[in-house]
Design a protein around this motif. Sequence first.
Motif, PDB file in Angstrom:
ATOM      1  N   MET A   1       0.846  -1.190   0.000  1.00  0.00           N
ATOM      2  CA  MET A   1       0.000   0.000   0.000  1.00  0.00           C
ATOM      3  C   MET A   1       0.888   1.248   0.000  1.00  0.00           C
ATOM      4  O   MET A   1       2.055   1.200   0.386  1.00  0.00           O
ATOM      5  N   ARG A   2       0.292   2.381  -0.414  1.00  0.00           N
ATOM      6  CA  ARG A   2       0.998   3.652  -0.336  1.00  0.00           C
ATOM      7  C   ARG A   2       0.774   4.272   1.048  1.00  0.00           C
ATOM      8  O   ARG A   2      -0.316   4.170   1.610  1.00  0.00           O
ATOM      9  N   ALA A   3       1.806   4.920   1.545  1.00  0.00           N
ATOM     10  CA  ALA A   3       1.715   5.526   2.872  1.00  0.00           C
ATOM     11  C   ALA A   3       2.749   6.637   2.988  1.00  0.00           C
ATOM     12  O   ALA A   3       3.691   6.726   2.190  1.00  0.00           O
ATOM     13  N   ILE A   4       2.555   7.498   3.979  1.00  0.00           N
ATOM     14  CA  ILE A   4       3.546   8.502   4.339  1.00  0.00           C
ATOM     15  C   ILE A   4       4.514   7.860   5.323  1.00  0.00           C
ATOM     16  O   ILE A   4       4.108   7.347   6.370  1.00  0.00           O
ATOM     17  N   LEU A   5       5.798   7.897   4.992  1.00  0.00           N
ATOM     18  CA  LEU A   5       6.800   7.224   5.813  1.00  0.00           C
ATOM     19  C   LEU A   5       7.787   8.240   6.376  1.00  0.00           C
ATOM     20  O   LEU A   5       8.438   8.972   5.632  1.00  0.00           O
ATOM     21  N   ILE A   6       7.881   8.277   7.714  1.00  0.00           N
ATOM     22  CA  ILE A   6       8.875   9.099   8.404  1.00  0.00           C
ATOM     23  C   ILE A   6      10.108   8.232   8.661  1.00  0.00           C
ATOM     24  O   ILE A   6      10.018   7.202   9.332  1.00  0.00           O
ATOM     25  N   GLU A   7      11.248   8.671   8.134  1.00  0.00           N
ATOM     26  CA  GLU A   7      12.481   7.913   8.310  1.00  0.00           C
ATOM     27  C   GLU A   7      13.457   8.592   9.261  1.00  0.00           C
ATOM     28  O   GLU A   7      14.309   7.943   9.852  1.00  0.00           O
ATOM     29  N   GLN A   8      13.319   9.934   9.403  1.00  0.00           N
ATOM     30  CA  GLN A   8      14.128  10.684  10.356  1.00  0.00           C
ATOM     31  C   GLN A   8      13.258  11.773  10.971  1.00  0.00           C
ATOM     32  O   GLN A   8      12.453  12.391  10.266  1.00  0.00           O
ATOM     33  N   TYR A   9      13.414  12.006  12.259  1.00  0.00           N
ATOM     34  CA  TYR A   9      12.646  13.051  12.926  1.00  0.00           C
ATOM     35  C   TYR A   9      13.005  14.417  12.340  1.00  0.00           C
ATOM     36  O   TYR A   9      14.183  14.745  12.148  1.00  0.00           O
ATOM     37  N   GLY A  10      11.989  15.199  12.073  1.00  0.00           N
ATOM     38  CA  GLY A  10      12.194  16.557  11.604  1.00  0.00           C
ATOM     39  C   GLY A  10      12.544  16.678  10.136  1.00  0.00           C
ATOM     40  O   GLY A  10      12.585  17.787   9.604  1.00  0.00           O
ATOM     41  N   VAL A  11      12.799  15.561   9.457  1.00  0.00           N
ATOM     42  CA  VAL A  11      13.106  15.557   8.024  1.00  0.00           C
ATOM     43  C   VAL A  11      11.823  15.230   7.279  1.00  0.00           C
ATOM     44  O   VAL A  11      11.090  14.301   7.673  1.00  0.00           O
ATOM     45  N   PRO A  12      11.491  15.953   6.216  1.00  0.00           N
ATOM     46  CA  PRO A  12      10.224  15.707   5.513  1.00  0.00           C
ATOM     47  C   PRO A  12      10.043  14.234   5.166  1.00  0.00           C
ATOM     48  O   PRO A  12      10.965  13.598   4.632  1.00  0.00           O
ATOM     49  N   PRO A  13       8.888  13.664   5.486  1.00  0.00           N
ATOM     50  CA  PRO A  13       8.630  12.265   5.151  1.00  0.00           C
ATOM     51  C   PRO A  13       8.418  12.098   3.647  1.00  0.00           C
ATOM     52  O   PRO A  13       8.364  13.082   2.901  1.00  0.00           O
ATOM     53  N   VAL A  14       8.272  10.853   3.223  1.00  0.00           N
ATOM     54  CA  VAL A  14       8.106  10.558   1.798  1.00  0.00           C
ATOM     55  C   VAL A  14       6.877   9.678   1.600  1.00  0.00           C
ATOM     56  O   VAL A  14       6.415   8.998   2.525  1.00  0.00           O
ATOM     57  N   LEU A 315      -1.937  12.210  -0.555  1.00  0.00           N
ATOM     58  CA  LEU A 315      -0.695  11.870   0.137  1.00  0.00           C
ATOM     59  C   LEU A 315       0.508  12.690  -0.332  1.00  0.00           C
ATOM     60  O   LEU A 315       1.337  13.098   0.499  1.00  0.00           O
ATOM     61  N   PRO A 316       0.649  12.990  -1.640  1.00  0.00           N
ATOM     62  CA  PRO A 316       1.840  13.754  -2.054  1.00  0.00           C
ATOM     63  C   PRO A 316       1.955  15.129  -1.403  1.00  0.00           C
ATOM     64  O   PRO A 316       3.061  15.668  -1.287  1.00  0.00           O
ATOM     65  N   ALA A 317       0.826  15.707  -0.978  1.00  0.00           N
ATOM     66  CA  ALA A 317       0.854  17.043  -0.374  1.00  0.00           C
ATOM     67  C   ALA A 317       1.105  17.005   1.133  1.00  0.00           C
ATOM     68  O   ALA A 317       1.270  18.058   1.761  1.00  0.00           O
TER      69      ALA A 317
END
Length: 339
Positions: A1-14, A315-317
């Motif tokens: 599935m598509r999702a918003i993924l946070i990989e680092q705190y404070g860095v824009p997710p993808v 999601l892209p926004a």
Amino acid sequence: MRAILIEQYGVPPVVADVVDPKVPDGGVVVRVEATGLCRSDWHGWQGHDSDIVLPHVPGHELAGTIAAIAPGVTGWNVGDRVTAPFICACGQCRECLDGNHQVCPNQLQPGFNYWGSFAEYVALPFAEVNLVRLPDELAFDTAAGLGCRFATSYRAVHQVGRIQAGEKLIVFGCGGVGLSAVMIAAALGAEVVAVDTNPAALALATRYGAAHVVDTADAERLVDLTGGGADVTMDALGSNQLVQEALRSLRPRGRHLQVGLLPSGVQLDVSRLIGQELQWLGSHGMAAHAYPEMLDLVAQGNLKPADLVTRTIGLPAVPDALASLTTPNATAGVTVIHP
């Protein structure tokens, strides 16, 4: 599935392709039709919540349809329209048995304890305790905002703060929680003063029933405006400075509602709390079993949470929208995401 993924705190997710959620024991998987963007999601992205483990999918305000059900779950079917509180209670502990699901020590929160609803699907545990059936006429966009901000404000204002008709309430911070509180308190017959630095937010507060709007949190001015101090104040943003002004804006024996998160802590003038017999009241969400009263008021038109939704995005926004919450007065109203 598509999702918003946070990989680092404070860095824009993808936006990423991630694994679909598994159906938890006693739970369900919901296809997300709408999910709210909340300041609590911003706190999580900034690393203010110790429950979050990276990488992480945020999101805790949601509405959708049941896509899968665990064996043994009764009363629900695939395709049912549902929402849930952001606090998913176990239903078995002492607090839950007393009806206080919102402070369940075994609670699980989507978007914090585990991956949340900024995705096409989300898992919800303890389904028989936490699912709320949505009326067919209630739009998913409206329902998405009920799970955190609107329900939290409803319980805080009505059940914890015990606002009565004719009382004076000052709401500090007119984001989603604050604007919900303005609408709910005005519907209960309170005289509401809304405080925010964002002119657009204050315009919405007036639209939702605020009798007065103020662009500066100045206790002396607010005491004068309320004729000696408010019966109730509410920090809906989460600010040490606002807490101080809120407490100084109360009349003797007034009540302060703390709903905004305070990750950096707060300083309290305890001598004032004692000498003025002020009450500090924390309020944290609302249990699923308490939703019917609120939904009845929505159905009757006494409460209009649909009016709070001012923007819908995909999601892209989301990364830019999440980043915009770094400046509290950058937007006004409630943003809803369509995954």
